[in-house]
Design a protein around this motif. Structure first.
Motif, short mmCIF file in Angstrom:
data_model
loop_
_atom_site.label_atom_id
_atom_site.label_comp_id
_atom_site.label_asym_id
_atom_site.label_seq_id
_atom_site.Cartn_x
_atom_site.Cartn_y
_atom_site.Cartn_z
N TYR A 47 -42.06 -66.22 -60.34
CA TYR A 47 -42.32 -66.29 -58.90
C TYR A 47 -41.57 -67.46 -58.30
O TYR A 47 -41.38 -68.49 -58.94
N SER A 48 -41.19 -67.29 -57.05
CA SER A 48 -40.78 -68.46 -56.28
C SER A 48 -41.25 -68.25 -54.85
O SER A 48 -41.51 -67.12 -54.43
N ALA A 49 -41.39 -69.35 -54.14
CA ALA A 49 -41.94 -69.25 -52.79
C ALA A 49 -41.13 -70.13 -51.84
O ALA A 49 -40.64 -71.19 -52.22
N PHE A 50 -40.99 -69.65 -50.62
CA PHE A 50 -40.22 -70.35 -49.61
C PHE A 50 -40.94 -70.28 -48.27
O PHE A 50 -41.76 -69.39 -48.06
N SER A 51 -40.56 -71.17 -47.39
CA SER A 51 -40.95 -71.01 -46.00
C SER A 51 -40.26 -69.75 -45.51
O SER A 51 -39.09 -69.51 -45.80
N ALA A 52 -40.98 -68.89 -44.77
CA ALA A 52 -40.38 -67.64 -44.30
C ALA A 52 -39.81 -67.80 -42.90
O ALA A 52 -39.49 -66.82 -42.25
N VAL A 53 -39.69 -69.05 -42.44
CA VAL A 53 -39.15 -69.28 -41.11
C VAL A 53 -37.65 -69.50 -41.23
O VAL A 53 -37.21 -70.48 -41.82
N CYS A 54 -36.89 -68.57 -40.67
CA CYS A 54 -35.43 -68.66 -40.76
C CYS A 54 -34.97 -69.96 -40.10
O CYS A 54 -35.47 -70.33 -39.02
N THR A 55 -34.03 -70.64 -40.73
CA THR A 55 -33.59 -71.93 -40.20
C THR A 55 -32.68 -71.76 -38.99
O THR A 55 -32.31 -72.74 -38.37
N HIS A 56 -32.34 -70.53 -38.67
CA HIS A 56 -31.48 -70.32 -37.51
C HIS A 56 -32.29 -70.30 -36.22
O HIS A 56 -32.28 -71.28 -35.48
N LEU A 57 -33.05 -69.23 -35.99
CA LEU A 57 -33.82 -69.17 -34.74
C LEU A 57 -35.31 -68.98 -34.98
O LEU A 57 -36.06 -68.66 -34.07
N GLY A 58 -35.75 -69.13 -36.24
CA GLY A 58 -37.18 -69.11 -36.49
C GLY A 58 -37.79 -67.73 -36.67
O GLY A 58 -39.00 -67.57 -36.59
N CYS A 59 -36.96 -66.69 -36.90
CA CYS A 59 -37.53 -65.38 -37.21
C CYS A 59 -38.16 -65.42 -38.60
O CYS A 59 -37.89 -66.33 -39.39
N PRO A 73 -28.20 -72.36 -40.63
CA PRO A 73 -27.51 -73.61 -40.90
C PRO A 73 -28.02 -74.38 -42.11
O PRO A 73 -27.32 -75.21 -42.65
N ARG A 74 -29.23 -74.09 -42.54
CA ARG A 74 -29.84 -74.88 -43.61
C ARG A 74 -30.56 -73.96 -44.57
O ARG A 74 -30.95 -72.85 -44.20
N PRO A 75 -30.78 -74.42 -45.79
CA PRO A 75 -31.56 -73.61 -46.73
C PRO A 75 -33.03 -73.54 -46.30
O PRO A 75 -33.50 -74.36 -45.52
N LEU A 76 -33.73 -72.57 -46.86
CA LEU A 76 -35.17 -72.48 -46.63
C LEU A 76 -35.87 -73.55 -47.46
O LEU A 76 -35.40 -73.91 -48.53
N THR A 77 -36.99 -74.04 -46.95
CA THR A 77 -37.78 -74.99 -47.73
C THR A 77 -38.43 -74.25 -48.89
O THR A 77 -39.04 -73.20 -48.70
N GLU A 78 -38.28 -74.80 -50.09
CA GLU A 78 -38.88 -74.14 -51.24
C GLU A 78 -40.25 -74.75 -51.53
O GLU A 78 -40.46 -75.94 -51.35
N PHE A 79 -41.18 -73.91 -51.93
CA PHE A 79 -42.51 -74.37 -52.31
C PHE A 79 -42.70 -74.22 -53.81
O PHE A 79 -41.96 -73.50 -54.47
N GLN A 80 -43.74 -74.89 -54.29
CA GLN A 80 -44.05 -74.82 -55.71
C GLN A 80 -45.04 -73.68 -55.95
O GLN A 80 -45.96 -73.49 -55.17
#
Lengths: 363, 154, 441
Positions: free
Chosen positions: B87-99, B131-138
């Motif tokens: 498993y891996s987890a990320f913030s699902a908020v796109c770093t471009h416009l927040g979709c 523009p940026r990677p997604l924040t990764e969670f543990q």
């Protein structure tokens, strides 16, 4: 004999219940045209009790760690039934209590009630005021939101300017070099264990001293008061004064409930120690006059920094204020006016600087 | 109020009435004070503290090569079960416009439907406008529960 | 200081332990051994060019610190690498003799070729940076700058005009004139100068327009270094304006979705037939503003009405698309406002706000979808969002109902409090009137 009467007799045998009732019945409060100021101490006491009760309730859900603190307060505000009410009353009540404590202190100062033999009553009261300010300062950080985080950073920095002991105090308060989770842990300990313990001890002392020396009549009203017929000089503490006091408590509670329901205390955003400080950081209103003063002092004055000088001056002023009963020993003429002038100046300064701070901020 | 002083004999009755009125008032007020307190003492069913850790899914909920959007605090987050079963987890908020981004099993990439932004399975922005990677969670699997937490930062 | 402390310690020690003496000698040998190569290196780095050129007045002056910070100095190149000659000779004539290969001042026309002698040599460049492209020169030859230079126009940009002369830095160095943040300014040095551009009869407002654009905002205000600068669309070494047919290709390197939709839309063919430059027709070229819903439709600020007149199907579609988007935006705003109102009253609106972000996604998707110029397709996207917005609005209504419940509770409590206060007051009056009666008796 009725069951209630039996209980009364039982209690009377053990520790003299009737004596206690008789004592309360005989206790009186002076009656004159400024008598209503006497209710302030009682209101402050009531608000303190309310803080203890709501504080204990908040403890059931609050978690004092940087990762959970904000979330748990948010949880209290949004998920727990009536959590918003308990927390809002705690926050609004704290502000109201500090206000009534200040008002109580200034009324005592104006009435010169601190004079012999009540020097120790004044002293214990001043210590209580400092403790109450400590409650405010430590409690402000606990929700761990951005504004509180930076206000605490600034506030502890100022304490770090105290001559000689400053760096040590700073580390002691912050639990390290910076405001971190360690600071939160400490402030939590101060807020729920250390300060309540001290406050209870000094509160009991204060009440005992008030009881021991009775309630003073302002020297300026004394001749007129003495001239009144004895029956109109005093009212009984119970029930006359106590019922009035109860009225004031109910009104205070009504005001707090209204504030809590219509203006629930805000939450802000979770503190991020790595974010840059937001614009317009300011302390709680009761520290505003000190904050504004420090901003007005130039960066360097002589051999010390402006902040250090400000902290030093405030420290000396606090000491002088605490020792007011020993500096103003009564007497007549010019000496008396000197003390009254100092009190007027102190009140004017605190109110003026606070208003100035908010008007400057409002711009 | 108006009648009392002229007729003191009424006072005991009036006094009694006032005492009953006051007693009723005090009891009613105590009820209105303690009702919220009693309700407060009973914890609500949800124990989500909005903290740094959240229960994202249970084991078996996600097949291989699948993703799930879950709520993490005030934002959506994405749990991905990769082809190797991890498993891996990320913030699902796109770093471009927040979709809100989603997992695309066909591309084996995280994809934002708004502007065709793409991230690889390490959250790195590999194509399109982000523009940026997604924040990764543990991700921690405890028994049957999959917990996602923000990587510790105090 | 430290050395002295060390030596005294050792001196103390040597009395007792002869081993320390051996250690001392070893240390001494080490120090001497290290000193030897340092002197040798210092001699090798001796550069007789700077003996004079650091002192000479401009234009012959070269500031050593300027060159030392350049990428060429960093990689070990010296004056000789470009200018020829022999820097080990102290004698001026010998150092700058033709025999030593001295080239001296390089003409502007010769600069690209000189740079290319290394930078177009893949074998040579591999020794420094294997991933560095080596096609700059061949691209330059295809650029407008390169063409004009070949025709003998020496006013056009050559390598050094953009990259600097002695202070050439890597494009990733923020001090470099070709660092992304500095590129627009570097191009503007010539292209925003009406005097310089007069001979070429081209406009000079590109820089001013660009600085008003959404791309500039992203670059400078958001610090997004991947945001497009001049060179992203025009090419750096092969700088040329993109032609009408290739505009869509240039934009689509980033705006993939929009380009795909546009290619399938009726506009793609119509624009080409009419000689209109794709994306630029509506979005302009340098002054690319943040698109708003007002671009569409038939109102003020609409670009549709530039071509479509009332009555034609395009005009109707434009109006429909515009109203779909604005209806969803209004619906989202309405939900957002009621949630904010409920939130500020202390209500829990987190989940509803999270859900509302789904409607915002739909709006963003619908806004991308307009590049298909099909009113039903846009409507389908916005309808999904309308449903979500409606649901969150209901959540807001429910939250406000909870707020009213609180206020009712407050009202009841206040009523009780007033009752207590009034009865207390009456009781006090009653007690005190009796007291005073008793006192009078």
């Amino acid at each position: 004999m009725s069951p209630a009467g039996q209980v009364r007799d039982w209690l009377d045998e053990r520790f003299g219940w009737d004596d206690l009732v008789a004592f309360i019945r005989h206790k009186t409060v002076p009656l004159h045209r400024y008598s209503y100021w006497y209710y302030l101490g009682g209101i402050t006491l009531f608000l303190f009790t309310l803080q203890v009760v709501t504080g204990i309730l908040l403890l059931l859900y609050y978690r004092p760690t940087p990762s959970d603190a904000f979330g748990s307060v948010q949880y209290i505000m949004t998920q727990v039934h009536f959590g918003w009410l308990i927390r809002s009353i705690h926050s609004w009540g704290a502000n109201l209590m500090i206000f009534t404590a200040f008002a109580h202190m200034f009324s005592v100062a104006f009435f010169k009630a601190y004079r012999k033999p009540r020097e120790l009553t004044w002293l214990s009261g001043i210590i209580l005021l400092f403790l109450v300010l400590g409650f405010g300062f430590s409690g402000y950080l606990l929700p761990w939101n951005t504004l509180a985080f930076f206000a605490t950073t600034v506030g502890t920095n100022l304490i770090g300017q105290v001559p000689l002991a400053g760096p040590w105090l700073l580390t002691f308060l912050r639990g390290g070099a910076d405001v971190t989770g360690a600071t939160l842990g400490r402030f939590f300990a101060f807020h729920v264990a250390l300060l309540p313990g001290l406050a209870t001890a000094f509160l009991l002392t204060h009440l005992l001293l008030v009881q021991r020396f009775g309630i003073s009549v302002p020297p300026s009203l004394e001749p007129a008061w003495q001239a009144k017929p004895p029956a109109e000089r005093e009212i009984r503490f119970f029930p006359n004064f106590m019922l009035r006091e109860l009225m004031a408590w109910y009104l205070a509670l009504g005001a707090l409930g209204t504030l809590a329901a219509l203006r629930p205390w805000g939450l802000g955003t979770k503190a991020d120690p790595f974010a840059s400080a937001p614009a317009g950081i300011r302390p709680e209103w009761y520290f505003m006059f000190m904050f504004e003063t420090l901003k007005l002092i130039p960066a360097r004055v002589g051999f010390m920094t402006g902040e250090a000088l400000g902290v030093l001056v405030f420290g000396l002023a606090a000491v002088a204020w605490t020792l007011l009963p020993f500096l103003d020993r009564g007497g007549t003429g010019r000496k008396r006016r000197w003390a009254a002038g100092a009190v007027v100046f102190a009140l004017g300064y605190v109110v003026g600087m606070t208003l100035y701070g908010y008007l400057v901020m409002a711009k | 109020m108006r009648e009392d002083k002229s007729n003191p004999t009424q006072n005991p009755e009036r006094r009694r009435f006032l005492e009953v009125l006051l007693g009723t008032g005090i009891v009613a007020s105590l009820v209105s004070f303690f009702y919220p307190v009693i309700r407060y003492l009973i914890p609500p069913p949800s124990t989500d503290l909005g903290s740094n850790t959240v229960l994202a899914a249970t084991v078996g909920e996600l097949g291989i090569n699948a993703g799930k959007i879950f709520r993490f605090g005030d934002h959506p987050a994405l749990l991905v079960r990769m082809a190797d079963g991890n498993y891996s987890a990320f913030s699902a908020v796109c770093t471009h416009l927040g979709c809100t981004v989603e997992y695309r099993p066909d591309l084996r990439e995280i994809w934002c439907p708004c502007h065709n932004g793409k991230y690889d399975l390490h959250g790195r922005n590999i194509s399109g406008p982000p523009p940026r990677p997604l924040t990764e969670f543990q991700v921690n699997v405890q028994g049957k529960d999959i917990y996602v937490s923000r990587t510790a930062a105090t | 200081m430290e050395a002295r402390v060390d030596s005294t310690q050792i001196t103390d020690a040597w009395w007792r332990a002869p081993a320390a003496l051996a250690g001392y000698l070893f240390l001494l040998a080490l120090v001497l051994g290290m000193a030897a190569p340092t002197t040798a290196r210092a001699q090798a780095a001796k550069n007789s060019c700077l003996d004079c050129h650091s002192q000479l007045p401009p234009p012959l002056q070269v500031k050593p610190e300027e060159y030392n910070q350049s990428i060429h100095a960093e990689k070990g190149l010296t004056c000789v690498s470009c200018h020829g000659g022999d820097a080990t000779k102290a004698d001026m004539t010998a150092a700058m003799s033709a025999a030593a290969g001295f080239r001296g001042h390089v003409n502007r026309t010769g600069i690209p070729k000189l740079c290319a002698s290394c930078h177009a040599n893949a074998t040579y460049m591999r020794g420094f940076d294997p991933s560095l492209p080596t096609d700059q020169y061949s691209k330059y030859l295809t650029s407008v700058h390169g063409h004009l230079l070949a025709k003998g126009d020496t006013n056009v940009a050559v390598c050094t005009d953009c990259h600097g002369v002695h202070d050439v830095r890597s494009p990733s160095d923020p001090r470099s004139s070709v660092y992304p943040l500095n590129v627009p300014g570097t191009c503007a040095r010539c292209h925003a100068n009406a005097e310089t551009m007069k001979a070429y009869k081209i406009p000079t407002d590109q820089y001013a327009s660009y600085t008003a654009s959404v791309h500039y905002e992203d670059l400078v205000k958001n610090g997004d270094l991947s945001a497009p600068t001049c060179v992203t669309c025009h090419g750096a070494h092969g700088a040329t304006p993109p032609g009408v047919s290739s505009v869509v290709n240039v934009c689509s390197t980033c705006h993939v979705f929009q380009a795909q939709l546009f290619d399938k839309s009726p506009h793609a063919r119509a624009f080409l037939a009419a000689g209109l430059p794709g994306c630029v027709t509506c979005h302009s070229n340098h002054r690319i503003l943040q698109p708003t819903d007002a671009f569409l439709g038939t109102g003020k600020g609409s670009v549709c009405v530039n071509c479509h007149a009332p009555g034609d199907p395009g005009y109707t579609a434009a109006a429909q698309i515009h109203s779909s988007l604005t209806a969803l935006q209004a619906s989202i705003d309405r939900s957002s406002a009621i949630l904010a109102r409920a939130g500020s009253s202390g209500m829990e609106v987190g989940p509803a706000e999270l859900e509302l972000s789904g409607a915002r996604d739909d709006l963003t998707k619908a806004r991308v979808g307009v590049h298909n110029f099909s009113a039903p397709a846009v409507e389908k996207e916005t309808q999904a969002g309308m449903g979500v917005a409606q649901k969150t609005y209901q959540a807001g209504v429910a939250a406000l109902a909870e707020r009213d419940y609180r206020r009712k509770g407050l009202g009841i409590s206040l009523g009780v409090i007033v009752l207590v206060v009034v009865s207390l007051w009456l009781l006090i009056r009653s007690i005190e009137s009796r007291n005073s009666l008793e006192a009078k008796k």
